[in-house]
Design an enzyme around this catalytic site. Sequence first.
Site, PDB file in Angstrom:
ATOM      1  N   LYS A 163     -14.768   8.084  -3.310  1.00  0.00           N
ATOM      2  CA  LYS A 163     -15.985   8.396  -2.544  1.00  0.00           C
ATOM      3  C   LYS A 163     -16.570   9.741  -2.981  1.00  0.00           C
ATOM      4  CE  LYS A 163     -13.983   5.703   1.114  1.00  0.00           C
ATOM      5  NZ  LYS A 163     -13.075   5.717   2.279  1.00  0.00           N
TER       6      LYS A 163
ATOM      7  N   HIS B 158       0.801  -1.233   0.000  1.00  0.00           N
ATOM      8  CA  HIS B 158       0.000   0.000   0.000  1.00  0.00           C
ATOM      9  C   HIS B 158       0.829   1.276   0.000  1.00  0.00           C
ATOM     10  CE1 HIS B 158      -3.940  -1.907   0.955  1.00  0.00           C
ATOM     11  NE2 HIS B 158      -3.156  -2.821   1.504  1.00  0.00           N
TER      12      HIS B 158
ATOM     13  N   THR C 291      -8.609   6.459  -1.784  1.00  0.00           N
ATOM     14  CA  THR C 291      -9.962   5.897  -1.905  1.00  0.00           C
ATOM     15  C   THR C 291     -10.991   6.999  -1.654  1.00  0.00           C
ATOM     16  OG1 THR C 291      -9.639   5.116   0.357  1.00  0.00           O
ATOM     17  CG2 THR C 291      -9.506   3.468  -1.395  1.00  0.00           C
TER      18      THR C 291
ATOM     19  N   LYS D 150       0.573  14.636   0.989  1.00  0.00           N
ATOM     20  CA  LYS D 150      -0.809  14.878   0.541  1.00  0.00           C
ATOM     21  C   LYS D 150      -1.052  16.367   0.273  1.00  0.00           C
ATOM     22  CE  LYS D 150      -2.547  10.853   3.124  1.00  0.00           C
ATOM     23  NZ  LYS D 150      -3.191   9.948   2.157  1.00  0.00           N
TER      24      LYS D 150
ATOM     25  N   LYS E  96      -8.633  13.934   4.626  1.00  0.00           N
ATOM     26  CA  LYS E  96      -7.736  12.781   4.621  1.00  0.00           C
ATOM     27  C   LYS E  96      -6.744  12.983   5.757  1.00  0.00           C
ATOM     28  CE  LYS E  96      -6.613  13.870   0.297  1.00  0.00           C
ATOM     29  NZ  LYS E  96      -6.735  12.625  -0.432  1.00  0.00           N
ATOM     30  N   ARG E  97      -5.939  11.961   6.058  1.00  0.00           N
ATOM     31  CA  ARG E  97      -4.888  12.150   7.053  1.00  0.00           C
ATOM     32  C   ARG E  97      -3.985  13.304   6.618  1.00  0.00           C
ATOM     33  NH1 ARG E  97      -4.383   8.295  11.412  1.00  0.00           N
ATOM     34  NH2 ARG E  97      -2.434   9.399  11.813  1.00  0.00           N
TER      35      ARG E  97
HETATM   36  C1  F58 Z   1      -2.963   3.859   2.200  1.00  0.00           C
HETATM   37  N1  F58 Z   1      -2.003   3.490   3.181  1.00  0.00           N
HETATM   38  C2  F58 Z   1      -2.356   4.587   1.019  1.00  0.00           C
HETATM   39  N2  F58 Z   1      -1.371   3.147   5.346  1.00  0.00           N
HETATM   40  O1  F58 Z   1      -1.631   5.707   1.464  1.00  0.00           O
HETATM   41  C3  F58 Z   1      -3.481   5.022   0.098  1.00  0.00           C
HETATM   42  O2  F58 Z   1      -2.971   5.619  -1.045  1.00  0.00           O
HETATM   43  C4  F58 Z   1      -4.312   3.803  -0.292  1.00  0.00           C
HETATM   44  O3  F58 Z   1      -5.444   4.182  -0.989  1.00  0.00           O
HETATM   45  C5  F58 Z   1      -4.752   3.033   0.952  1.00  0.00           C
HETATM   46  O4  F58 Z   1      -3.634   2.706   1.744  1.00  0.00           O
HETATM   47  C6  F58 Z   1      -5.484   1.762   0.617  1.00  0.00           C
HETATM   48  O5  F58 Z   1      -4.735   1.005  -0.278  1.00  0.00           O
HETATM   49  C7  F58 Z   1      -2.313   3.587   4.479  1.00  0.00           C
HETATM   50  O6  F58 Z   1      -3.395   3.999   4.854  1.00  0.00           O
HETATM   51  C8  F58 Z   1      -1.480   3.157   6.680  1.00  0.00           C
HETATM   52  O7  F58 Z   1      -2.360   3.754   7.257  1.00  0.00           O
HETATM   53  C9  F58 Z   1      -0.455   2.363   7.438  1.00  0.00           C
HETATM   54  C10 F58 Z   1      -0.973   2.020   8.806  1.00  0.00           C
HETATM   55  C11 F58 Z   1       0.059   1.294   9.621  1.00  0.00           C
HETATM   56  C12 F58 Z   1       1.381   1.995   9.666  1.00  0.00           C
HETATM   57  C13 F58 Z   1       1.885   2.390   8.320  1.00  0.00           C
HETATM   58  C14 F58 Z   1       0.837   3.096   7.467  1.00  0.00           C
END
Ligand code: F58
Length: 828
Positions: free
Chosen positions: A674, A371, A670, A568, A562-563
């Site tokens: 939405k 991811h 994602t 970003k 978003k975060r």
């Molecule tokens: C996200 N990753 C990607 N990681 O940033 C985003 O582009 C993608 O759409 C999404 O995954 C789904 O595929 C992400 O959210 C985390 O939150 C991890 C959580 C645990 C620690 C490292 C990051």
Amino acid sequence: MANLHLQTLPMTESGSAGTSVEDWKKAFLWNLYYVLGRFPETASMNDKYLALAHSVRERLLDRWVKTSETYYRKKARTACYLSAEFLLGPHLGNNLLNLGAYDEAKQAMEELGFNFEDMLDQEEEPGLGNGGLGRLAACYVDSMATLEIPAVGHGIRYEFGIFDQVIRDGWQVEIADKWLRLGNPWEIPRPEIAMTVGFGGHTEHYTDENGRYRVRWTPQRLVKGIAHDTPILGFRVNTANMLRLWRAEAVNSFDFQSFNTGDYYGAVEEKVGSETISKVLYPNDAGFEGKQLRLEQQYFLVSCALQDMMRIVLQTAPDPKHFHEKYAVQLNDTHPAVAVAELMRLLVDQYGMDWEPAWDVTHRTMGYTNHTLLPEALEKWPIGLFESVLPRHLEIIFEINRRFLDEVRARFPGDDDRVRRLSLIDESGGRSIRMAHLACVGSHAINGVAALHSELLKHEVLRDFADMWPEKFLNVTNGITPRRFFMLTNPGLTKLVTDAIGDGWTRDLDKLRLLEPKAEDTAFRDAWRSVKQHCREAFAAEILKKTGIKTDPASLFDVQVKRFHEYKRQHLNVLNVITLYHRLKRDPHCDAPARTVVFAGKAAPGYMMAKLIIKLIHAVADIVNNDRAIDGRLRVAFVPDYNVKNSQRIFPGADLSEQISTAGKEASGTGNMKFAMNGALTIGTLDGANVEIRDAVGAENFFLFGMTVDEVQRRLAERYRPYEHYRSDEELKEAIDAIADGAFSNGDRELFRPIVDNLLGTDPYMVLADYRSYVDCQEEVGRAWCEPERWTRASILNVARIGQFTSDRAIREYCRDIWHIHPVKVAE
Ligand code: F58
């Protein structure tokens, strides 16, 4: 409440299957009485929510038992989604929707004199995830149930999920998320399904009675994992799958020895230590955090899940060598990657299999989804730490590596550099284990989450693996569930669409295409605009309630939620806001349309730059919103505590979706899907799934700006000098100078210095390089908004062409290309 006569209602049964209005009333009152011990006149909002939730739960359990019975009887091959995060969102409304009983339950509650919305609102969401990755897992379990796929999600039942965000004086403050405080009616604890998980200790190597080399691991510490199951109902099907979350518990919760010798605290020490494992979710959404507790969480999840699967395999098969026939395991990023070593340990050490056949089983079982491309997010565990927690697994990883590197040397003789690059062990600096490499070697399929991301994986981050095994690599572009993120959140647009094209699209989202001709229908466009207007009004009311900021529902709602992360680029958005503000100040009569710029999102608690960007947004909002000279034509709002529940109130009200990451940094996104599904147009870079969204909705219905991945790389190679953009672009200079000079901080030139220095110094995410293209593109957005017919046409076409971004399509691809699993129908 006049029509409530408790005595006249049958109180001996809850009528547990029906979904008519009368059935809901009966079930509600029964549950209020017999489960909660309350009567309606004095019931609190939480009692009412719980009584309705229990009524829904009865109906889920009915389907759940039938589903598990069917799977058991048919010996169904099952997908296991292993994920450290599931960001589920509130269950009640979603379950009612999937049951096909939303309207009936609503009517029943209203006839009983209750406010249904308030009851829904009472639910505290399980925030067991950080952001995209956790939410994706939740969309996927929804789709697996809807598509009648035998599937289980395994995760951790964190006692505290992602923190609640409050804003004090413009700063983020984190508050513990006590989501279980008022009870959780959706879970069924299974104290009998308990797995013992070992940590630390040592290994012994010996030869058994048959002359075979064996290893015995004696852990230093044992922890129990207790299953807590949540039914996951599919949409309008009888399938109710299960999400199994594991809670850590002490093997011995009370040490009488310590107690008897007067050590009262020592008597419960083990309990406290063990329970820490499932205590709290790590709130980092990017960037690897190499903490021992995190590794313990990962192993705890993996070991509980695999032991549970093994238990089930052995119920029907005589031998664990059939494991991969029963289960396909998907690793949601590398957090559960230690599963590769754990399955090997179970097969070899516990069940006495030889290495090669055990490896064959493991490899056929596992699939790995990546991811992220951010190097700082790739998990690398220092060998010493790993050994102290999982000494046996370290040995297994060394052995996997030894055999793997032999294969590499045989394929690429003399290529020592390649061997070094591919090794599971990073030898540079202190030695560490590369979890992505372990996941690649141990899996038969490796996928990225958008077409561009999968290409970049193959050509950059995992290039050597793609050279070695090109056949393992594939793409599965992410998707989102249209149940929660369209039908539930946007009843207005849902009705308009259904009235226009029938309800076939609810089962097959590609049918939204039938809307295309409607984009040319003036009356339909009027109706569409009127629904969007209502949505904006609701959104404006929500903003007012949460922030006290008044916004104009007729204005363009420009939204970035978003975060918070520098990649970003929320700060790029802020620079545009400041530029718009300056333009309005200079020329109050300029033709820019009224705009409301909305932000929401959490920053990792330790991520100072992200937190400072949140502060900057508040500081800019303060000045802009209170400047009478611009006559309310620009408003800025930050909606606190972005989570699934709040997001459902945001997507429908948005006109413009901000997807503005530096090209090559966002794996997929994602939220972009939405927004588009709710009729917002996107302003975005060619990054992640934006590329595919633009292809799908049509370039003319998407606002593209910014550098491509190639351009970003070229600029970096040429040595990027952000200062030159600042010097040569007057508006950019004006915006940055305003921040630096304290225009948004009461003259304080220090407060935002880290942001200014960062942008003018290295600008790692190339905000300044994309500024001009972004601001010009935003001007084009403004012009398009001023042509309502053009805008509405584009909005309709976005929805009509977004069908492929349903998580149902993604899950079908996982089933077809990776898991080889087929639907199993559950009879009524
Ligand atoms: C996200 N990753 C990607 N990681 O940033 C985003 O582009 C993608 O759409 C999404 O995954 C789904 O595929 C992400 O959210 C985390 O939150 C991890 C959580 C645990 C620690 C490292 C990051």
